[in-house]
Design a protein around this motif. Structure first.
Motif, PDB file in Angstrom:
ATOM      1  N   ALA A  41      52.145  38.319  41.229  1.00 21.91           N
ATOM      2  CA  ALA A  41      51.981  37.621  39.852  1.00 21.91           C
ATOM      3  C   ALA A  41      50.588  37.827  39.131  1.00 21.91           C
ATOM      4  O   ALA A  41      50.586  37.489  38.163  1.00 21.91           O
ATOM      5  CB  ALA A  41      52.262  36.096  40.227  1.00 21.91           C
ATOM      6  N   ASP A  42      49.524  38.026  39.998  1.00 23.80           N
ATOM      7  CA  ASP A  42      48.215  38.075  39.572  1.00 23.80           C
ATOM      8  C   ASP A  42      48.403  39.269  38.611  1.00 23.80           C
ATOM      9  O   ASP A  42      47.395  39.248  37.557  1.00 23.80           O
ATOM     10  CB  ASP A  42      47.149  38.338  40.506  1.00 23.80           C
ATOM     11  CG  ASP A  42      46.991  37.116  41.459  1.00 23.80           C
ATOM     12  OD1 ASP A  42      47.611  36.145  41.002  1.00 23.80           O
ATOM     13  OD2 ASP A  42      46.729  37.072  42.639  1.00 23.80           O
ATOM     14  N   PHE A  43      48.980  40.414  38.844  1.00 26.75           N
ATOM     15  CA  PHE A  43      48.981  41.678  38.117  1.00 26.75           C
ATOM     16  C   PHE A  43      49.606  41.071  36.630  1.00 26.75           C
ATOM     17  O   PHE A  43      49.403  41.548  35.672  1.00 26.75           O
ATOM     18  CB  PHE A  43      49.655  42.587  38.698  1.00 26.75           C
ATOM     19  CG  PHE A  43      48.826  43.329  39.591  1.00 26.75           C
ATOM     20  CD1 PHE A  43      48.121  44.359  39.258  1.00 26.75           C
ATOM     21  CD2 PHE A  43      48.765  42.912  41.092  1.00 26.75           C
ATOM     22  CE1 PHE A  43      47.119  44.766  40.122  1.00 26.75           C
ATOM     23  CE2 PHE A  43      48.209  43.232  41.866  1.00 26.75           C
ATOM     24  CZ  PHE A  43      47.298  44.359  41.738  1.00 26.75           C
ATOM     25  N   THR A  44      50.763  40.210  36.514  1.00 24.31           N
ATOM     26  CA  THR A  44      51.320  39.973  35.413  1.00 24.31           C
ATOM     27  C   THR A  44      50.318  38.955  34.508  1.00 24.31           C
ATOM     28  O   THR A  44      50.176  39.315  33.299  1.00 24.31           O
ATOM     29  CB  THR A  44      52.525  38.736  35.735  1.00 24.31           C
ATOM     30  OG1 THR A  44      53.498  39.571  36.410  1.00 24.31           O
ATOM     31  CG2 THR A  44      53.074  38.650  34.386  1.00 24.31           C
ATOM     32  N   GLN A  45      49.590  38.220  35.095  1.00 26.87           N
ATOM     33  CA  GLN A  45      48.373  37.401  34.344  1.00 26.87           C
ATOM     34  C   GLN A  45      47.380  38.276  34.001  1.00 26.87           C
ATOM     35  O   GLN A  45      47.003  38.105  32.793  1.00 26.87           O
ATOM     36  CB  GLN A  45      48.002  36.271  35.487  1.00 26.87           C
ATOM     37  CG  GLN A  45      48.689  35.369  35.721  1.00 26.87           C
ATOM     38  CD  GLN A  45      48.151  34.323  36.746  1.00 26.87           C
ATOM     39  OE1 GLN A  45      47.037  33.930  36.160  1.00 26.87           O
ATOM     40  NE2 GLN A  45      48.869  33.669  37.505  1.00 26.87           N
ATOM     41  N   GLY A  46      46.993  39.408  34.776  1.00 21.26           N
ATOM     42  CA  GLY A  46      45.999  40.338  34.207  1.00 21.26           C
ATOM     43  C   GLY A  46      46.495  41.237  33.088  1.00 21.26           C
ATOM     44  O   GLY A  46      45.694  41.285  32.046  1.00 21.26           O
ATOM     45  N   LEU A  47      47.577  41.451  33.128  1.00 13.55           N
ATOM     46  CA  LEU A  47      48.252  42.259  32.167  1.00 13.55           C
ATOM     47  C   LEU A  47      48.324  41.504  30.830  1.00 13.55           C
ATOM     48  O   LEU A  47      48.264  42.061  29.710  1.00 13.55           O
ATOM     49  CB  LEU A  47      49.475  43.065  32.598  1.00 13.55           C
ATOM     50  CG  LEU A  47      50.147  43.850  31.332  1.00 13.55           C
ATOM     51  CD1 LEU A  47      49.398  45.041  31.116  1.00 13.55           C
ATOM     52  CD2 LEU A  47      51.552  44.296  31.805  1.00 13.55           C
ATOM     53  N   ASN A  48      48.766  40.296  30.964  1.00 12.89           N
ATOM     54  CA  ASN A  48      48.930  39.225  29.787  1.00 12.89           C
ATOM     55  C   ASN A  48      47.601  39.319  29.127  1.00 12.89           C
ATOM     56  O   ASN A  48      47.469  38.819  27.877  1.00 12.89           O
ATOM     57  CB  ASN A  48      49.449  37.959  30.198  1.00 12.89           C
ATOM     58  CG  ASN A  48      50.913  37.900  30.574  1.00 12.89           C
ATOM     59  OD1 ASN A  48      51.709  39.012  30.084  1.00 12.89           O
ATOM     60  ND2 ASN A  48      51.376  36.928  31.292  1.00 12.89           N
ATOM     61  N   ALA A  49      46.456  39.104  29.984  1.00 13.10           N
ATOM     62  CA  ALA A  49      45.064  39.007  29.124  1.00 13.10           C
ATOM     63  C   ALA A  49      44.689  40.227  28.372  1.00 13.10           C
ATOM     64  O   ALA A  49      44.061  40.385  27.604  1.00 13.10           O
ATOM     65  CB  ALA A  49      43.993  38.999  30.354  1.00 13.10           C
ATOM     66  N   ALA A 119      42.133  47.829  38.677  1.00 13.02           N
ATOM     67  CA  ALA A 119      42.861  46.890  39.941  1.00 13.02           C
ATOM     68  C   ALA A 119      44.141  47.317  40.448  1.00 13.02           C
ATOM     69  O   ALA A 119      44.426  47.584  41.495  1.00 13.02           O
ATOM     70  CB  ALA A 119      42.960  45.622  39.291  1.00 13.02           C
ATOM     71  N   LEU A 120      45.003  47.864  39.240  1.00  9.59           N
ATOM     72  CA  LEU A 120      46.186  48.378  39.720  1.00  9.59           C
ATOM     73  C   LEU A 120      46.044  49.816  40.717  1.00  9.59           C
ATOM     74  O   LEU A 120      46.718  49.989  41.640  1.00  9.59           O
ATOM     75  CB  LEU A 120      47.069  48.975  38.602  1.00  9.59           C
ATOM     76  CG  LEU A 120      48.219  49.105  38.674  1.00  9.59           C
ATOM     77  CD1 LEU A 120      49.049  47.849  39.095  1.00  9.59           C
ATOM     78  CD2 LEU A 120      48.994  49.570  37.277  1.00  9.59           C
ATOM     79  N   GLN A 121      44.846  50.392  40.478  1.00  6.27           N
ATOM     80  CA  GLN A 121      44.606  51.970  41.231  1.00  6.27           C
ATOM     81  C   GLN A 121      44.269  51.422  42.877  1.00  6.27           C
ATOM     82  O   GLN A 121      44.502  51.910  43.503  1.00  6.27           O
ATOM     83  CB  GLN A 121      43.738  52.585  40.854  1.00  6.27           C
ATOM     84  CG  GLN A 121      43.208  53.587  41.417  1.00  6.27           C
ATOM     85  CD  GLN A 121      41.965  54.423  40.802  1.00  6.27           C
ATOM     86  OE1 GLN A 121      41.878  54.455  39.585  1.00  6.27           O
ATOM     87  NE2 GLN A 121      40.893  54.809  41.616  1.00  6.27           N
ATOM     88  N   ASN A 122      43.360  50.119  42.748  1.00  4.39           N
ATOM     89  CA  ASN A 122      42.793  49.811  43.928  1.00  4.39           C
ATOM     90  C   ASN A 122      43.656  48.802  44.817  1.00  4.39           C
ATOM     91  O   ASN A 122      43.585  48.821  45.973  1.00  4.39           O
ATOM     92  CB  ASN A 122      41.702  49.214  43.776  1.00  4.39           C
ATOM     93  CG  ASN A 122      40.277  50.189  43.173  1.00  4.39           C
ATOM     94  OD1 ASN A 122      40.226  51.251  43.164  1.00  4.39           O
ATOM     95  ND2 ASN A 122      39.206  49.425  42.577  1.00  4.39           N
ATOM     96  N   ARG A 123      44.478  47.935  44.297  1.00  6.41           N
ATOM     97  CA  ARG A 123      45.074  47.087  44.838  1.00  6.41           C
ATOM     98  C   ARG A 123      46.565  46.982  44.497  1.00  6.41           C
ATOM     99  O   ARG A 123      47.460  46.163  44.652  1.00  6.41           O
ATOM    100  CB  ARG A 123      44.444  45.526  44.746  1.00  6.41           C
ATOM    101  CG  ARG A 123      43.185  45.728  45.173  1.00  6.41           C
ATOM    102  CD  ARG A 123      42.328  44.181  44.628  1.00  6.41           C
ATOM    103  NE  ARG A 123      43.017  43.201  45.708  1.00  6.41           N
ATOM    104  CZ  ARG A 123      42.500  42.846  47.021  1.00  6.41           C
ATOM    105  NH1 ARG A 123      41.563  43.548  47.456  1.00  6.41           N
ATOM    106  NH2 ARG A 123      42.964  42.080  47.618  1.00  6.41           N
ATOM    107  N   GLY A 124      47.241  47.980  43.649  1.00  5.12           N
ATOM    108  CA  GLY A 124      48.510  48.069  43.289  1.00  5.12           C
ATOM    109  C   GLY A 124      49.453  47.900  44.203  1.00  5.12           C
ATOM    110  O   GLY A 124      50.626  47.951  43.987  1.00  5.12           O
TER     111      GLY A 124
END
Length: 498
Positions: A41-49, A119-124
């Motif tokens: 869910a954190d990636f959804t929030q980061g993308l929304n930013a 972030a997606l590259q490192n923790r995706g």
């Protein structure tokens, strides 16, 4: 409005405001930033930013494209307004807040996109669904390309980076040549077109789709094909009309969009996300912080709202529609009355000048002028049809009958008779009336190849108050904002003419 609207802006605002201070002070590689991403869910929030930086896009193109163009004769009628120097071709606008906002907001969006991609590259691996993970990457790259395309159209050469750099590192980045900026844009949009879905569930409506990417990519090819005008602007003089046409035909063939038979219905508050909409900026109302839009009233004066018994909105002075635009409408054209308010009376005083009201439903006027409940359509199906006609007239595969058919669809919808043998000049005249107030006119003039003829002739005919400065081709793009030059002296020169 759908739930996704709230999600995209509200969470985007949380990320933007909650993390921005730290991110502005240190490189993205800082461990605390990366540790934000601990669950899918954190990636959804980061993308929304990343999406959140679209919030001011509608205001920007109304200020920098619509106001700059021959659609408005927006000389001031009391005091000096920020938009006057834009409209009147002042060369001392490097400190103009609209110019500064265009640079800053787009680069904030690019920074957030780069931050997210890192972030997606490192923790995706946290996102175990590979399809979803690639979709996240495609959305972020679509948005990065969108922001860079906006920048190259406005400023020409700009710094290019695929990394989330610190402020100190940013001050060392040279401006890249226009072709280098386009290289990244093309790569990102192609990846997005290959990896984005065609549609989303209702809860995710508003995210970029495969066809959003193809539509913007077609516009990129068309802008790259515009003349250079011998400046470092967005036109490169390339002949990429066939590439654009292929993408436009794919959108048409998808069957996902249809031509609305009612022009007002396209912009109806009760008909958002209709079948004309390919990509839009979505807003929501009734939230804290405020998440609505401001663009509907941007070109309308406060006294008109008061004459309707509504609260003032912020359009202190009128930005009048030009005489040439008013006179371009045929008598039967139903779009004119919907798009333009031709005068009103307030406190017994008649205002005879006209202004654009395309996005205003007076019955929906909010108590908070920053909270209008309407989305902004960035790309719609009608545009795709007319862009296809443009490609054909520029030499791509197709016939005159195809061109005439596209133009006559919009004419019949507007209550006008069909025409034949539509020329490029006539196509752009039809586009002018169709897309009034949608921010496309300035860029249409650039692609048309006659902006350096049309604008000077328009100034001569229109400038009855003798307020406008002579136009020169350097004004096709804007100056680099003065704060950027001051922050890193000698890093790069100002654009010619300013």
């Amino acid at each position: 409005m759908k739930y996704y609207t709230y999600l995209i802006i509200f969470l985007g605002t949380i990320i933007a405001t909650g993390c921005a201070k730290d991110l502005d002070q240190q490189p993205i590689s800082n461990l605390s930033t990366q540790n934000f991403y601990t669950q899918p869910a954190d990636f959804t929030q980061g993308l929304n930013a990343v999406y959140n930086s679209l919030r001011t896009y509608p205001d920007r193109i109304l200020n920098l494209s619509e106001t700059r163009s021959d659609n408005l004769y927006a000389v001031s009628d009391g005091g000096v307004r920020d938009w006057e120097g834009i409209n009147s071709f002042h060369k001392t606008i490097a400190g103009n807040p609209y110019v500064i906002e265009a640079w800053n907001t787009n680069f904030v969006g690019i920074y957030r996109a780069n931050e997210f991609l890192l972030a997606l590259q490192n923790r995706g691996s946290i996102v175990t669904d590979e399809v979803l993970r690639r979709r996240y990457e495609a959305e972020a790259r679509f948005l990065r390309a969108f922001y860079y395309f906006d920048l190259v159209k406005i400023f020409g050469r700009v710094p290019v980076t695929e990394e989330a750099v610190s402020p100190e590192e940013a001050r060392q980045l040279q401006r890249s040549e226009v072709n280098k900026v386009y290289e990244l844009i093309l790569q990102d949009l192609q990846f997005a077109a290959d990896n984005l879905p065609e549609t989303y569930p209702a809860a995710d409506r508003g995210r970029a789709t495969k066809f959003s990417a193809k539509g913007i990519l077609a516009l990129v090819h068309l802008m790259r094909s515009a003349p250079t005008y011998d400046i470092n602007g967005p036109g490169m003089g390339l002949n990429e009309y066939s590439q654009a046409l292929t993408l436009l035909n794919e959108i048409i063939a998808s069957g996902k969009y249809t031509f609305s038979q009612s022009f007002p219905d396209i912009f109806s508050y009760a008909n958002e996300n209709n079948s004309e909409v390919i990509f839009d900026v979505q807003y929501a109302t009734g939230f804290t912080p405020v998440l609505g839009s401001t663009f509907p009233w941007l070109l309308a004066p406060d006294t008109w709202f008061q004459s309707q018994g509504k609260p003032t909105q912020g359009g202190l002075m009128i930005r009048p529609v030009s005489s040439s635009l008013l006179n371009s409408f045929e008598a039967e054209d139903t779009r004119k009355a919907f798009t333009i308010q031709t005068g009103y009376t307030f406190n017994g005083v008649a205002e005879t000048r006209s202004f654009i009201k395309k996005y205003i439903d007076v019955s929906k006027t909010p108590a908070n002028r920053l909270d209008w409940p309407i989305n902004f359509i960035v790309l719609r199906y009608t545009d795709v049809l007319l862009l296809k006609a443009e490609c054909i007239l520029k030499g791509a595969a197709g016939s005159q009958a195809d061109v005439d058919e596209a133009v006559n669809q919009i004419r019949v919808r507007a209550g006008l008779s069909p025409i034949s043998s539509v020329s490029l000049d006539r196509l752009f005249e039809e586009r002018r009336k169709e897309f009034v107030g949608e921010g496309s006119r300035w860029y249409d003039l650039i692609r048309m190849g006659k902006i350096d003829q049309i604008i000077p002739a328009w100034i001569t005919a229109e400038d009855v108050q003798h307020q406008m400065q002579p136009f020169n081709k350097n004004y096709i793009i804007y100056p680099v904002p003065q704060p950027e030059l001051d922050a890193a002296p000698d890093l790069y020169p100002q654009n010619d003419g300013y």
